[in-house]
Scaffold this motif. Structure first.
Motif, PDB file in Angstrom:
ATOM      1  N   ALA A 386      52.581   4.839 -38.869  1.00 31.17           N
ATOM      2  CA  ALA A 386      52.475   6.145 -38.219  1.00 31.17           C
ATOM      3  C   ALA A 386      51.657   6.019 -36.933  1.00 31.17           C
ATOM      4  O   ALA A 386      51.971   6.671 -35.927  1.00 31.17           O
ATOM      5  CB  ALA A 386      51.827   7.147 -39.165  1.00 31.17           C
ATOM      6  N   CYS A 387      50.694   5.233 -36.946  1.00 31.85           N
ATOM      7  CA  CYS A 387      49.842   5.096 -35.760  1.00 31.85           C
ATOM      8  C   CYS A 387      50.184   3.831 -34.957  1.00 31.85           C
ATOM      9  O   CYS A 387      50.406   3.887 -33.757  1.00 31.85           O
ATOM     10  CB  CYS A 387      48.380   5.071 -36.159  1.00 31.85           C
ATOM     11  SG  CYS A 387      47.850   6.553 -37.029  1.00 31.85           S
ATOM     12  N   GLY A 392      54.583  -2.560 -34.260  1.00 33.21           N
ATOM     13  CA  GLY A 392      53.232  -3.029 -34.001  1.00 33.21           C
ATOM     14  C   GLY A 392      52.759  -2.824 -32.574  1.00 33.21           C
ATOM     15  O   GLY A 392      51.674  -3.277 -32.208  1.00 33.21           O
ATOM     16  N   ALA A 393      53.542  -2.100 -31.764  1.00 33.24           N
ATOM     17  CA  ALA A 393      53.192  -1.996 -30.339  1.00 33.24           C
ATOM     18  C   ALA A 393      52.111  -0.957 -30.077  1.00 33.24           C
ATOM     19  O   ALA A 393      51.508  -0.941 -28.993  1.00 33.24           O
ATOM     20  CB  ALA A 393      54.435  -1.668 -29.524  1.00 33.24           C
ATOM     21  N   GLY A 394      51.811  -0.087 -31.061  1.00 33.82           N
ATOM     22  CA  GLY A 394      50.806   0.934 -30.855  1.00 33.82           C
ATOM     23  C   GLY A 394      51.232   1.938 -29.801  1.00 33.82           C
ATOM     24  O   GLY A 394      52.408   2.014 -29.435  1.00 33.82           O
ATOM     25  N   MET A 395      50.257   2.743 -29.324  1.00 34.74           N
ATOM     26  CA  MET A 395      50.543   3.686 -28.242  1.00 34.74           C
ATOM     27  C   MET A 395      49.437   3.528 -27.217  1.00 34.74           C
ATOM     28  O   MET A 395      48.262   3.713 -27.558  1.00 34.74           O
ATOM     29  CB  MET A 395      50.594   5.122 -28.766  1.00 34.74           C
ATOM     30  CG  MET A 395      51.923   5.488 -29.418  1.00 34.74           C
ATOM     31  SD  MET A 395      51.844   7.056 -30.273  1.00 34.74           S
ATOM     32  CE  MET A 395      51.623   8.176 -28.891  1.00 34.74           C
ATOM     33  N   ALA A 396      49.858   3.207 -25.986  1.00 31.07           N
ATOM     34  CA  ALA A 396      48.873   2.863 -24.956  1.00 31.07           C
ATOM     35  C   ALA A 396      47.743   3.883 -24.894  1.00 31.07           C
ATOM     36  O   ALA A 396      48.000   5.091 -24.807  1.00 31.07           O
ATOM     37  CB  ALA A 396      49.560   2.727 -23.600  1.00 31.07           C
ATOM     38  N   PRO A 401      47.606  -1.850 -30.047  1.00 25.59           N
ATOM     39  CA  PRO A 401      48.692  -2.652 -30.587  1.00 25.59           C
ATOM     40  C   PRO A 401      48.158  -3.637 -31.633  1.00 25.59           C
ATOM     41  O   PRO A 401      47.016  -4.068 -31.551  1.00 25.59           O
ATOM     42  CB  PRO A 401      49.220  -3.405 -29.363  1.00 25.59           C
ATOM     43  CG  PRO A 401      48.039  -3.506 -28.450  1.00 25.59           C
ATOM     44  CD  PRO A 401      47.241  -2.265 -28.670  1.00 25.59           C
ATOM     45  N   LEU A 402      48.998  -3.951 -32.583  1.00 27.39           N
ATOM     46  CA  LEU A 402      48.691  -5.057 -33.492  1.00 27.39           C
ATOM     47  C   LEU A 402      49.524  -6.278 -33.106  1.00 27.39           C
ATOM     48  O   LEU A 402      49.141  -7.418 -33.369  1.00 27.39           O
ATOM     49  CB  LEU A 402      48.963  -4.659 -34.947  1.00 27.39           C
ATOM     50  CG  LEU A 402      48.158  -3.452 -35.454  1.00 27.39           C
ATOM     51  CD1 LEU A 402      48.504  -3.150 -36.913  1.00 27.39           C
ATOM     52  CD2 LEU A 402      46.664  -3.686 -35.303  1.00 27.39           C
ATOM     53  N   TRP A 460      55.914  -9.951 -35.107  1.00 27.07           N
ATOM     54  CA  TRP A 460      55.953  -9.505 -33.703  1.00 27.07           C
ATOM     55  C   TRP A 460      55.299 -10.513 -32.749  1.00 27.07           C
ATOM     56  O   TRP A 460      54.632 -10.151 -31.787  1.00 27.07           O
ATOM     57  CB  TRP A 460      55.248  -8.148 -33.539  1.00 27.07           C
ATOM     58  CG  TRP A 460      55.439  -7.192 -34.693  1.00 27.07           C
ATOM     59  CD1 TRP A 460      56.621  -6.731 -35.192  1.00 27.07           C
ATOM     60  CD2 TRP A 460      54.411  -6.595 -35.482  1.00 27.07           C
ATOM     61  NE1 TRP A 460      56.414  -5.872 -36.252  1.00 27.07           N
ATOM     62  CE2 TRP A 460      55.042  -5.779 -36.450  1.00 27.07           C
ATOM     63  CE3 TRP A 460      53.018  -6.660 -35.481  1.00 27.07           C
ATOM     64  CZ2 TRP A 460      54.336  -5.035 -37.401  1.00 27.07           C
ATOM     65  CZ3 TRP A 460      52.331  -5.908 -36.418  1.00 27.07           C
ATOM     66  CH2 TRP A 460      52.971  -5.115 -37.379  1.00 27.07           C
ATOM     67  N   GLY A 461      55.477 -11.773 -33.042  1.00 19.49           N
ATOM     68  CA  GLY A 461      54.900 -12.792 -32.151  1.00 19.49           C
ATOM     69  C   GLY A 461      53.508 -13.247 -32.570  1.00 19.49           C
ATOM     70  O   GLY A 461      52.966 -14.196 -31.999  1.00 19.49           O
TER      71      GLY A 461
END
Ligand code: CU
Length: 481
Positions: A386-387, A392-396, A401-402, A460-461
């Motif tokens: 949700a967050c 895993g990119a998060g929100m700027a 990001p994770l 995710w890398g």
């Protein structure tokens, strides 16, 4: 059979010469002094003797004298480290023994007294002596006796003296050594501060720091495996309120000795450069700008340096485990105003954004268990996405990001803590600041947190090692404290 129960042939030789001669003929009849006539003309004075780290004052006399040195051997129980006692043997009740200062050309009349409470015969071999045994045989003294011998200090320099009564290594290992300075006729250049430092290695039955009265360990001595390597006879002899001191701008001269019995010292003062070194205690100040100087066992060095910047300077043997694990540490405290043009102190500390290093990984990371990965993914989607978003990119600026998160990957245990405790307050992730609030995920059990983080650290890398339930458990236990 015990390796050292049968003495080495050298022991027998020594016993046959110095010890037995000294003991059997006690009291030694005073030998007719062949130099009595010439000596009679010399003025007589008593040597000023000092305890470490102090040094007797410079000699101002311009002509030779007859100098009387009175030294008493004392066997005593002293402190080698906090809570640890040792039966030291000493020249004058201190380790190293009293500092002796004479002038080149002086005639030294040496009186060696062996305190009646002592158990062993002792003697003295001064490396400043020209003559057989350095005086050892001439000075062999039984407990409760006093012997006398004389020598002419022909060669200037800084010399070790030590006991040479058998078993010689044991007498030295117990602290029977010190320094004698034979000042050159022209004197030494005056300096602001002079100090006396002698390194020695000690062999106790117990390991470093083991409390109580510790007996001497012959086998450790033979193996050259000391429990203690010390400046001036004890841990802390030159630290705290016993640190040596100087004022900014002063020139400090250290008379450094090494009693051994075994180790060579790589003598160094952290944060200083020796402007001048009299290598091996000779009279030629032959070396300028030296970082570390060797002091042989049974040898010495004189070092001089001007102190330009205030602060604490640490004396070490740069065989550095000795400093951190065996006690070889002293402090020189320099007082005065800061000198930022010579040394600024720390000027800043900021985050440094580096490119990833393309080094091959040292330890191949084991591929995470597939079952763990898939349960981790499910739990992640349910609890975190949700967050931090499914990818895993998060929100700027809002949710960090994770994916490829430097913060996450830098410290596994810390990331476990973030999940268990939540996180609030300022945080930097990949160069971007966040100041949000992540709730504690305390409803998740150790297994679940472990699989989520294993998944996150390998998606995710991201590439990292797995997180175990054990590790989560230990972080949780630390939190509870
Ligand atoms: Cu002795």
């Amino acid at each position: 059979m015990n390796r050292h129960s049968r003495p080495h042939p050298l022991f027998a030789l020594l016993a046959a010469t110095s010890l037995s001669v000294g003991l059997l003929s006690l009291p030694v009849p005073a030998q007719a002094a062949p130099t009595a006539q010439t000596q009679a003309a010399l003025p007589v004075e008593n040597a000023v003797l000092t305890d470490p780290p102090m040094v007797p004052p410079a000699i101002t006399r311009k002509t030779p004298a007859k100098v009387i040195v009175d030294l008493e051997v004392q066997e005593f129980i002293g402190t080698i480290a906090d809570g640890v006692q040792y039966n030291f043997w000493s020249f004058g009740g201190v380790v190293p023994g009293k500092f002796i200062r004479v002038r080149e050309g002086d005639s030294v009349e040496f009186h060696l007294k062996n305190h009646p409470d002592n158990k062993s015969p002792h003697n003295i071999d001064l490396h400043a002596v020209t003559g057989p045994g350095g005086g050892a045989k001439a000075s062999m003294t039984a407990p409760g006796h006093e012997t006398t011998f004389s020598f002419k200090a022909i060669n200037p320099g800084l010399y070790i003296y030590h006991c040479a009564a058998p078993p010689v290594p044991m007498h030295i290992a117990n602290g029977m050594y010190g320094l004698i300075l034979v000042e050159p006729k022209a004197g030494l250049k005056p300096v602001d501060k002079e100090y006396y430092v002698v390194q020695g290695d000690f062999y106790t039955k117990g390991a470093f720091g083991e409390p109580g009265l510790q007996p001497f360990d012959m086998q450790k001595g033979i193996d050259e495996n000391p429990s203690y390597v010390l400046f001036n006879g004890s841990v802390g002899a030159m630290t705290g309120d016993k640190a040596i001191t100087a004022k900014k701008g002063e020139t400090v001269r250290l008379f450094v000795g090494n009693g051994g019995p075994n180790l060579i010292s790589s003598f160094h003062v952290i944060g200083e450069i020796f402007d001048l070194v009299y290598t091996e205690g000779g009279t030629d100040a032959n070396q300028k700008n030296v970082q570390t100087t060797l002091v042989p066992a049974g040898g010495s060095a004189i070092v001089e340096f001007k102190v330009d910047v205030p602060g604490n300077y640490i004396l070490v043997d740069h065989s550095i485990f000795r400093t951190f694990n065996k006690g070889t540490l002293g402090i020189l405290t320099v007082n005065g105003e800061a000198q930022p043009d010579v040394f600024s102190g720390q000027q800043s500390d900021k985050i440094y954004q580096a490119q990833p290093m393309n080094k091959a990984p040292v330890k191949p990371v084991a591929a995470p268990d597939l079952k763990v990965m898939s349960s981790g993914q499910n739990l992640y989607v349910a609890n975190c996405s949700a967050c931090h978003q499914t990818d895993g990119a998060g929100m700027a600026g809002v949710f960090p990001p994770l994916a490829k998160s430097d913060y996450l990957m830098a410290d596994k245990l810390r990331s476990i803590g973030v999940v268990l405790k939540g996180h609030s307050g300022k945080i930097q992730v990949n160069g971007q600041g966040y100041d949000g609030e992540m709730p504690a995920m305390s409803h998740l059990n150790n297994e679940q947190v472990a699989s989520i983080l294993t998944y996150v650290r390998n998606s995710w890398g991201n590439k990292g090692d797995s997180v175990s339930a054990e590790e989560v458990k230990s972080v949780r236990a630390k939190m509870a404290k």
